[in-house]
Enzyme design. Structure first.
Site, PDB file in Angstrom:
ATOM      1  N   ASP A   1       0.862  -1.172   0.000  1.00 30.12           N
ATOM      2  CA  ASP A   1       0.000   0.000   0.000  1.00 30.12           C
ATOM      3  C   ASP A   1       0.901   1.225   0.000  1.00 30.12           C
ATOM      4  O   ASP A   1       2.083   1.126   0.356  1.00 30.12           O
ATOM      5  CB  ASP A   1      -0.925   0.020   1.218  1.00 30.12           C
ATOM      6  CG  ASP A   1      -2.152   0.896   0.997  1.00 30.12           C
ATOM      7  OD1 ASP A   1      -3.158   0.379   0.467  1.00 30.12           O
ATOM      8  OD2 ASP A   1      -2.105   2.085   1.336  1.00 30.12           O
TER       9      ASP A   1
ATOM     10  N   VAL B   1       2.637   2.569  -7.059  1.00 32.34           N
ATOM     11  CA  VAL B   1       2.734   1.923  -8.366  1.00 32.34           C
ATOM     12  C   VAL B   1       2.956   2.922  -9.505  1.00 32.34           C
ATOM     13  O   VAL B   1       3.192   2.520 -10.647  1.00 32.34           O
ATOM     14  CB  VAL B   1       1.480   1.071  -8.665  1.00 32.34           C
ATOM     15  CG1 VAL B   1       1.365  -0.072  -7.678  1.00 32.34           C
ATOM     16  CG2 VAL B   1       0.217   1.930  -8.698  1.00 32.34           C
TER      17      VAL B   1
ATOM     18  N   ASN C   1      -4.422  -4.655  -7.669  1.00 36.29           N
ATOM     19  CA  ASN C   1      -5.636  -4.003  -7.189  1.00 36.29           C
ATOM     20  C   ASN C   1      -5.519  -2.486  -7.143  1.00 36.29           C
ATOM     21  O   ASN C   1      -6.519  -1.795  -7.020  1.00 36.29           O
ATOM     22  CB  ASN C   1      -5.984  -4.534  -5.791  1.00 36.29           C
ATOM     23  CG  ASN C   1      -7.211  -3.863  -5.219  1.00 36.29           C
ATOM     24  OD1 ASN C   1      -8.319  -4.023  -5.743  1.00 36.29           O
ATOM     25  ND2 ASN C   1      -7.036  -3.095  -4.148  1.00 36.29           N
TER      26      ASN C   1
ATOM     27  N   TYR D   1     -11.469   7.592 -15.255  1.00 40.16           N
ATOM     28  CA  TYR D   1     -11.443   6.259 -14.634  1.00 40.16           C
ATOM     29  C   TYR D   1     -11.879   5.189 -15.631  1.00 40.16           C
ATOM     30  O   TYR D   1     -11.266   4.116 -15.721  1.00 40.16           O
ATOM     31  CB  TYR D   1     -12.368   6.268 -13.417  1.00 40.16           C
ATOM     32  CG  TYR D   1     -12.348   4.998 -12.601  1.00 40.16           C
ATOM     33  CD1 TYR D   1     -11.270   4.710 -11.757  1.00 40.16           C
ATOM     34  CD2 TYR D   1     -13.403   4.094 -12.642  1.00 40.16           C
ATOM     35  CE1 TYR D   1     -11.257   3.552 -10.986  1.00 40.16           C
ATOM     36  CE2 TYR D   1     -13.401   2.944 -11.884  1.00 40.16           C
ATOM     37  CZ  TYR D   1     -12.330   2.680 -11.052  1.00 40.16           C
ATOM     38  OH  TYR D   1     -12.310   1.539 -10.298  1.00 40.16           O
TER      39      TYR D   1
ATOM     40  N   LYS E   1      -9.677   2.017 -16.937  1.00 41.19           N
ATOM     41  CA  LYS E   1     -10.102   0.627 -16.765  1.00 41.19           C
ATOM     42  C   LYS E   1     -10.285  -0.086 -18.104  1.00 41.19           C
ATOM     43  O   LYS E   1     -10.025  -1.293 -18.213  1.00 41.19           O
ATOM     44  CB  LYS E   1     -11.391   0.566 -15.942  1.00 41.19           C
ATOM     45  CG  LYS E   1     -11.207   0.939 -14.482  1.00 41.19           C
ATOM     46  CD  LYS E   1     -10.203   0.039 -13.768  1.00 41.19           C
ATOM     47  CE  LYS E   1     -10.201   0.266 -12.263  1.00 41.19           C
ATOM     48  NZ  LYS E   1      -9.262  -0.633 -11.555  1.00 41.19           N
TER      49      LYS E   1
END
Length: 263
Positions: free
Chosen positions: A50, A79, A105, A171, A175
């Site tokens: 995290d 990330v 994730n 977003y 995705k």
């Protein structure tokens, strides 16, 4: 099982003996649920990451307390930074004796009309949600290829990669990119025995979402679902566990919608 009020499904040993790495697993959503499920499904060791160090420490302690598994390790990672990604994967490889399963994730979302959106907000969402998934996938593929023992990567996408929703253009674009990345990377990875698939939740209701989203919006979104509710985080994690398991041995490049949303 009552589909409107589901009962928590216990593990069935789907990941028995496997080692697992989960990114963005220190919150109260899908990442933490996937980490918990991996343990319940019999994984022998786990690394969670995290960006928030304090929250990560709490998550590791919570997972150990709930499950009794001692081989749980935490490593901070952004990330959006390549050096962090490589450090995380290298840490997990050493701690676990090789990563069998990577669950990507990490993602970031905001709500903004496209006409009002600045480049910086667009790029920030894409850099974490799409580019971050790419960075983790790319480096994990290199490591798994060099090890020569196969492996599995499961990406967290979204039905917004297919469907339109106001204020979600950044977003949704990210995705949709995760879906395309999954398909293309899977073809490359198949050559060295690595499977790559994605899960696309529609509405997953968890404490962080309840805190950030207006209640009226949540009610509207739940009203679009066939079951009249959003998914529980563990229901999405269950699909991830299936894809990570040997039950999905002939699946790669696929994207499974975890959704009851009506067309």
């Amino acid at each position: 099982m009552d589909i409107h009020n589901p009962t928590y499904v216990e593990g069935h040993g789907l990941l028995k003996g496997k080692s697992v790495l989960v990114t963005a697993a220190a919150g109260a959503g899908i990442g933490y649920a996937a980490a918990l499920k991996a343990i319940e499904e019999g994984c022998r060791a786990l690394v969670v990451s995290d960006i928030h160090e304090g929250r990560l420490t709490d998550a590791v302690n919570s997972l150990k307390e709930k499950t009794g598994l001692r081989n749980i390790y935490g490593k901070t990672c952004n990330v959006a930074v390549e050096e962090d990604v490589q450090a995380l994967v290298n840490f997990a490889e050493d701690a676990l004796g090789g990563v069998d399963v990577l669950i990507n994730n990490a993602g970031l979302g905001t709500s903004k009309l496209l006409i009002e959106m600045e480049d910086a907000e667009w790029m920030k969402v894409l850099d974490v949600t799409l580019n971050g998934t790419m960075r983790m996938t790319r480096y994990m593929m290199k490591v798994m290829k060099a090890r020569g023992q196969g492996g599995v990567i499961v990406n967290n996408a979204s039905v917004l990669g297919w469907r339109a929703q106001k204020e979600q253009s950044h977003y949704a674009a990210a995705k949709a990119g995760v879906m395309a990345l999954t398909r293309c990377a899977a073809l490359e990875a198949a050559e060295f025995g690595v499977r790559i698939n994605a899960v696309s939740p529609s509405l997953c209701v968890h404490p962080m979402l309840k805190k950030s989203a207006p209640e009226a919006l949540l009610q509207e979104l739940e009203g679009r679902e066939a079951y009249g509710r959003g998914a529980e985080a563990w229901e999405v994690a269950n699909v991830m566990m299936f894809l990570a398991s040997d039950y999905a041995s002939y699946l790669t490049g696929e994207n499974i919608a975890c959704s009851s949303q009506q067309a």
